[in-house]
Design an enzyme around this catalytic site. Structure first.
Site, PDB file in Angstrom:
ATOM      1  N   GLU A 234      -4.583  -7.104  -2.284  1.00  5.94           N
ATOM      2  CA  GLU A 234      -3.652  -5.984  -2.066  1.00  5.94           C
ATOM      3  C   GLU A 234      -3.641  -5.527  -0.613  1.00  5.94           C
ATOM      4  O   GLU A 234      -2.781  -4.741  -0.224  1.00  5.94           O
ATOM      5  CB  GLU A 234      -3.980  -4.817  -3.015  1.00  5.94           C
ATOM      6  CG  GLU A 234      -5.159  -3.947  -2.635  1.00  5.94           C
ATOM      7  CD  GLU A 234      -6.530  -4.574  -2.908  1.00  5.94           C
ATOM      8  OE1 GLU A 234      -6.598  -5.747  -3.307  1.00  5.94           O
ATOM      9  OE2 GLU A 234      -7.537  -3.868  -2.695  1.00  5.94           O
TER      10      GLU A 234
ATOM     11  N   ARG B 285     -17.379  -5.511   2.477  1.00  6.69           N
ATOM     12  CA  ARG B 285     -18.668  -5.297   1.791  1.00  6.69           C
ATOM     13  C   ARG B 285     -18.601  -5.903   0.381  1.00  6.69           C
ATOM     14  O   ARG B 285     -18.908  -5.263  -0.637  1.00  6.69           O
ATOM     15  CB  ARG B 285     -19.032  -3.810   1.743  1.00  6.69           C
ATOM     16  CG  ARG B 285     -19.401  -3.244   3.106  1.00  6.69           C
ATOM     17  CD  ARG B 285     -19.656  -1.748   3.076  1.00  6.69           C
ATOM     18  NE  ARG B 285     -18.453  -0.989   2.766  1.00  6.69           N
ATOM     19  CZ  ARG B 285     -18.222  -0.381   1.625  1.00  6.69           C
ATOM     20  NH1 ARG B 285     -19.116  -0.407   0.656  1.00  6.69           N
ATOM     21  NH2 ARG B 285     -17.103   0.269   1.426  1.00  6.69           N
TER      22      ARG B 285
ATOM     23  N   GLY C  27     -13.776  -0.360  -4.164  1.00 10.34           N
ATOM     24  CA  GLY C  27     -14.340   0.960  -3.934  1.00 10.34           C
ATOM     25  C   GLY C  27     -15.843   0.822  -3.979  1.00 10.34           C
ATOM     26  O   GLY C  27     -16.385  -0.105  -3.408  1.00 10.34           O
TER      27      GLY C  27
ATOM     28  N   CYS D 195     -12.964  -6.858  -5.947  1.00 12.07           N
ATOM     29  CA  CYS D 195     -14.157  -6.416  -5.219  1.00 12.07           C
ATOM     30  C   CYS D 195     -15.065  -5.579  -6.124  1.00 12.07           C
ATOM     31  O   CYS D 195     -15.698  -6.127  -7.018  1.00 12.07           O
ATOM     32  CB  CYS D 195     -13.738  -5.696  -3.945  1.00 12.07           C
ATOM     33  SG  CYS D 195     -15.046  -5.655  -2.727  1.00 12.07           S
TER      34      CYS D 195
ATOM     35  N   SER E  81     -18.704   0.359  -6.758  1.00  8.42           N
ATOM     36  CA  SER E  81     -18.844   0.102  -8.190  1.00  8.42           C
ATOM     37  C   SER E  81     -19.800   1.093  -8.868  1.00  8.42           C
ATOM     38  O   SER E  81     -19.569   1.483 -10.018  1.00  8.42           O
ATOM     39  CB  SER E  81     -19.296  -1.331  -8.434  1.00  8.42           C
ATOM     40  OG  SER E  81     -20.462  -1.612  -7.707  1.00  8.42           O
TER      41      SER E  81
ATOM     42  N   HIS F 130      -9.740  -8.720  -1.443  1.00  6.77           N
ATOM     43  CA  HIS F 130      -8.692  -7.712  -1.689  1.00  6.77           C
ATOM     44  C   HIS F 130      -7.308  -8.308  -1.410  1.00  6.77           C
ATOM     45  O   HIS F 130      -6.810  -8.173  -0.290  1.00  6.77           O
ATOM     46  CB  HIS F 130      -8.879  -6.530  -0.733  1.00  6.77           C
ATOM     47  CG  HIS F 130     -10.067  -5.683  -1.010  1.00  6.77           C
ATOM     48  ND1 HIS F 130     -10.012  -4.553  -1.782  1.00  6.77           N
ATOM     49  CD2 HIS F 130     -11.343  -5.788  -0.606  1.00  6.77           C
ATOM     50  CE1 HIS F 130     -11.205  -3.996  -1.842  1.00  6.77           C
ATOM     51  NE2 HIS F 130     -12.032  -4.733  -1.133  1.00  6.77           N
TER      52      HIS F 130
END
Ligand code: GLN
Length: 191
Positions: A169, A132, A47, A79, A49, A167
């Site tokens: 997931e 990112r 997301g 991330c 941070s 990631h």
């Protein structure tokens, strides 16, 4: 065994789907009252941070969760979640910390904002999706490096803390989540 997923912001739903595939029970932490439910591990998703760090404090989740992490609760940050676990953050603020490493935010710059690659994680080839993403620019002696790609450290573990710049997931590969579940006491000991 139950895993809590921090769900104040970012890509938390995909972690739940991954845990379903591995047969691990889970629930989302959105507010302080959710901390009353017992859990054996915590996932900090991707997301933003900076936003997560602020929301954690605004929602009064920061202090109780930090206490749990410092007390040895297994935690897995992806991330932005990696940034939350780094003791030093280049281009951002420290959040929970606890991993003796420096994380550089948005380390790949604009050109390489999102990409996918394959590299070994703890000796096993896995697909890695970067969005990112940060990477780890420096790691102390207590930090075990679990993955490197393009000359940069992208996964590491220190004690009860696991962090990936990518990631897992967002792929079909359950290797990294299975590794975390072993850390949290499900199945065989972590490799
Ligand atoms: N760029 C984000 C940050 O610095 C991390 C991106 C992500 O989690 N996909 O917090």
């Amino acid at each position: 065994m139950t895993i809590a997923i921090l769900a104040v912001q970012g890509a938390f739903a995909e972690h739940g789907a991954m845990l379903d595939r591995l047969g691990a029970a889970h629930f989302e932490i959105r507010q302080k009252a959710d901390l009353a439910r017992p859990f054996d591990g915590l996932i900090l998703p991707g997301g933003e941070s900076t936003v997560m760090n602020k929301l954690l404090r605004d929602l009064e989740l920061f202090a109780p969760l930090k206490e749990r992490l410092d007390g040895g609760l297994p935690v897995f940050g992806t991330c932005a979640g990696l940034i939350l676990l780094a003791d030093r953050v280049e281009g951002g603020e420290r959040c929970f910390g606890g991993m003796d490493m420096a994380a550089r935010r948005n380390a790949y710059g604009r050109q390489l904002g999102s990409f996918r690659t394959d590299a070994p994680f703890a000796g096993r080839m896995v697909p890695m999706v970067f969005i990112r993403a940060p990477y780890i620019t420096q790691a102390g002696p207590e930090v075990e490096i679990l993955a490197e790609t393009g000359g940069h450290i992208v996964a590491a573990r220190q004690g009860n803390r696991l962090a990936t710049a990518f990631h897992p997931e967002l792929t079909e590969d359950t290797t990294v989540h299975a590794y975390f579940l072993k850390m949290a006491g499900m199945g065989e000991p972590a490799i």
